[in-house]
Design a protein around this motif. Structure first.
Motif, PDB file in Angstrom:
ATOM      1  N   VAL A 191       0.595  -1.396   0.239  1.00 11.42           N
ATOM      2  CA  VAL A 191       0.249  -0.247  -0.140  1.00 11.42           C
ATOM      3  C   VAL A 191       1.055   1.009  -0.044  1.00 11.42           C
ATOM      4  CG1 VAL A 191      -1.799   0.939   1.393  1.00 11.42           C
ATOM      5  CG2 VAL A 191      -2.518  -0.867   0.904  1.00 11.42           C
ATOM      6  N   ALA A 192       1.799   0.884   0.717  1.00 14.99           N
ATOM      7  CA  ALA A 192       2.759   2.057   1.246  1.00 14.99           C
ATOM      8  C   ALA A 192       3.334   2.546  -0.632  1.00 14.99           C
ATOM      9  CB  ALA A 192       3.649   2.128   1.430  1.00 14.99           C
ATOM     10  N   LEU A 193       3.935   1.964  -0.937  1.00 18.21           N
ATOM     11  CA  LEU A 193       4.695   1.593  -2.707  1.00 18.21           C
ATOM     12  C   LEU A 193       3.353   2.221  -3.299  1.00 18.21           C
ATOM     13  CD1 LEU A 193       6.238  -1.620  -3.088  1.00 18.21           C
ATOM     14  CD2 LEU A 193       7.481   0.677  -2.919  1.00 18.21           C
ATOM     15  N   SER A 194       2.397   2.350  -3.844  1.00 17.97           N
ATOM     16  CA  SER A 194       0.890   2.804  -4.203  1.00 17.97           C
ATOM     17  C   SER A 194       0.562   3.643  -4.001  1.00 17.97           C
ATOM     18  CB  SER A 194      -0.117   1.344  -4.108  1.00 17.97           C
ATOM     19  OG  SER A 194      -0.094   0.635  -3.992  1.00 17.97           O
ATOM     20  N   VAL A 195       0.753   4.553  -3.395  1.00 12.17           N
ATOM     21  CA  VAL A 195       0.753   5.911  -2.511  1.00 12.17           C
ATOM     22  C   VAL A 195       1.636   6.479  -2.556  1.00 12.17           C
ATOM     23  CG1 VAL A 195       0.350   7.465  -0.747  1.00 12.17           C
ATOM     24  CG2 VAL A 195      -0.457   4.767  -0.271  1.00 12.17           C
ATOM     25  N   PHE A 196       3.202   5.797  -2.879  1.00 13.95           N
ATOM     26  CA  PHE A 196       4.562   6.327  -3.359  1.00 13.95           C
ATOM     27  C   PHE A 196       4.299   6.711  -4.077  1.00 13.95           C
ATOM     28  CE2 PHE A 196       8.454   6.904  -4.723  1.00 13.95           C
ATOM     29  CZ  PHE A 196       8.979   7.508  -3.760  1.00 13.95           C
ATOM     30  N   PHE A 197       3.190   6.051  -5.583  1.00 16.75           N
ATOM     31  CA  PHE A 197       3.501   5.979  -6.979  1.00 16.75           C
ATOM     32  C   PHE A 197       2.430   7.145  -7.266  1.00 16.75           C
ATOM     33  CE2 PHE A 197       5.623   1.992  -7.330  1.00 16.75           C
ATOM     34  CZ  PHE A 197       6.976   2.464  -7.774  1.00 16.75           C
ATOM     35  N   LEU A 198       1.399   7.184  -6.334  1.00 17.90           N
ATOM     36  CA  LEU A 198       0.627   8.066  -6.543  1.00 17.90           C
ATOM     37  C   LEU A 198       0.625   9.508  -6.158  1.00 17.90           C
ATOM     38  CD1 LEU A 198      -3.006   8.887  -6.662  1.00 17.90           C
ATOM     39  CD2 LEU A 198      -3.075   8.364  -4.468  1.00 17.90           C
ATOM     40  N   PHE A 199       1.745   9.483  -4.875  1.00 19.13           N
ATOM     41  CA  PHE A 199       2.162  11.293  -5.100  1.00 19.13           C
ATOM     42  C   PHE A 199       3.326  11.743  -6.290  1.00 19.13           C
ATOM     43  CE2 PHE A 199       5.826  13.063  -3.513  1.00 19.13           C
ATOM     44  CZ  PHE A 199       5.564  14.264  -3.226  1.00 19.13           C
ATOM     45  N   GLY A 200       3.874  10.553  -6.779  1.00 13.62           N
ATOM     46  CA  GLY A 200       4.688  11.299  -8.087  1.00 13.62           C
ATOM     47  C   GLY A 200       3.998  11.112  -9.121  1.00 13.62           C
ATOM     48  N   TYR A 201       2.879   9.998  -9.118  1.00 10.90           N
ATOM     49  CA  TYR A 201       1.839  10.789 -10.943  1.00 10.90           C
ATOM     50  C   TYR A 201       1.562  11.894 -10.124  1.00 10.90           C
ATOM     51  CZ  TYR A 201      -1.085  10.748 -13.855  1.00 10.90           C
ATOM     52  OH  TYR A 201      -3.049  10.046 -14.856  1.00 10.90           O
ATOM     53  N   ASP A 202       1.080  11.955  -9.190  1.00  9.31           N
ATOM     54  CA  ASP A 202      -0.214  13.626  -9.117  1.00  9.31           C
ATOM     55  C   ASP A 202       1.364  15.025  -8.916  1.00  9.31           C
ATOM     56  OD1 ASP A 202      -2.529  13.223  -8.342  1.00  9.31           O
ATOM     57  OD2 ASP A 202      -1.723  13.195  -6.111  1.00  9.31           O
ATOM     58  N   LEU A 203       2.546  14.379  -8.684  1.00 10.91           N
ATOM     59  CA  LEU A 203       3.825  15.373  -8.808  1.00 10.91           C
ATOM     60  C   LEU A 203       4.197  15.231 -10.329  1.00 10.91           C
ATOM     61  CD1 LEU A 203       5.764  16.958  -7.006  1.00 10.91           C
ATOM     62  CD2 LEU A 203       7.105  15.618  -6.971  1.00 10.91           C
ATOM     63  N   TYR A 204       4.118  14.259 -11.338  1.00  4.81           N
ATOM     64  CA  TYR A 204       4.277  14.943 -12.294  1.00  4.81           C
ATOM     65  C   TYR A 204       3.165  15.388 -13.273  1.00  4.81           C
ATOM     66  CZ  TYR A 204       3.910  12.593 -17.736  1.00  4.81           C
ATOM     67  OH  TYR A 204       3.665  12.621 -18.479  1.00  4.81           O
TER      68      TYR A 204
END
Length: 302
Positions: A191-204
């Motif tokens: 879940v933490a990895l998924s949220v980390f990617f979500l954060f990266g996607y929002d930042l992108y």
């Protein structure tokens, strides 16, 4: 059993010479009794749940008198059956009020360090100091051993009352519980990895102007909030695997983080009517979760 107190003293190699050494310390520590009591309670009130057991001035005054007597009795030189039974009663009282054994161990450790500090200050001869420290160390170890007997007997009595089938079920349930805890930790990592990617996607999306500046910033902040909450949950689960108590309010914190993120996004809506309904709904949920979080935190702290 404490009735075998002579055998207990033999097991700790507590001899008449040790008794003589400790009695010689009595005049020294009688002078320090007030200083000891003050520093002891200064140490004790560092414990998170200390106020739960020392609830008011009356209980505190009673407890101080008991601690004072126990400390002075360390140097009395009378370590007979009556002395051991008093220690046993102290341990039973600790079990009765639900005092964690960690607090007992930490308190005895403080007493040991305090006594050694005073011996170093008052006794000049190095060999004499070493003898005194060794003797009082044995007595403190005996005190701790007797005080914690009640804890061990409580655990053993519960287990002994189980039938053979109940013991097997208990052993299986414990192992299965460990497996579940490990599975939860692995799931939290995912879940933490998924949220980390979500954060990266929002930042992108924010970086390359795929969304508006305001929406992008709020999305990044919301994802970061959820990532922080998941990180806290992982820390709590690791603490739980090491034997600590699990804090349920962390789950409430994650739910709050998720709803706050929804609130951020809903605040950017263009449909005024739908936006108002969403904001009111999310605000009501946040208020409800906030009250639950406050109640749980208040209960845990008290």
């Amino acid at each position: 059993m404490v009735e075998d107190f002579n055998q207990i003293k033999k097991d700790f190699e507590f001899t008449d010479e040790d008794v003589e050494n400790i009695v010689k310390l009595k005049p020294i520590f009688e002078q320090y009794i007030d200083d000891f009591v003050e520093k002891f309670y200064r140490f004790v009130f560092r414990f998170p749940q200390a106020s739960q057991f020392l609830k008011n001035e009356e209980i505190l005054k009673y407890h101080k008198e008991k601690i004072r007597n126990w400390f002075l009795n360390l140097f009395s030189g009378k370590y007979d059956l009556d002395y051991f039974l008093k220690l046993r009663k102290i341990g039973e009282t600790h079990v009765k009020i639900g005092l964690p054994t960690h607090y007992v161990n930490a308190s005895i450790n403080f007493v040991r360090r305090y006594i050694i500090e005073i011996i170093d200050r008052e006794v000049e001869d190095r060999q004499e100091r070493n003898r005194y420290v060794a003797s009082i160390g044995k007595l403190l170890d005996i005190n701790l051993d007797i005080m914690t007997i009640a804890y061990r007997e409580q655990e053993l009595s519960k287990y002994a009352e189980m039938t053979t089938m109940e013991k097997k079920i208990f052993a299986f349930a414990k192992k299965f519980s460990d497996v579940i805890d490990l599975f939860i930790l692995i799931a939290l990592v995912i879940v933490a990895l998924s949220v980390f990617f979500l954060f990266g996607y929002d930042l992108y999306k924010l970086t390359f102007n795929l969304v508006g500046l305001e929406e992008g910033i709020l999305s990044v902040l919301g994802s970061l909030l959820i990532l922080w909450a998941v990180g806290e949950l992982m820390s709590e689960e690791i603490r739980h695997l090491r034997g600590g108590r699990f804090a349920i309010n962390i789950f409430i914190g994650i739910a709050l983080a998720a709803i706050i993120r929804k609130l951020f996004i809903a605040s950017l809506g263009t449909d005024s009517e739908k936006k108002a309904i969403d904001l009111l709904s999310y605000s009501a949920v946040i208020l409800s979760l906030g009250i639950v979080f406050w109640l749980i935190s208040k209960r845990e702290s008290s």
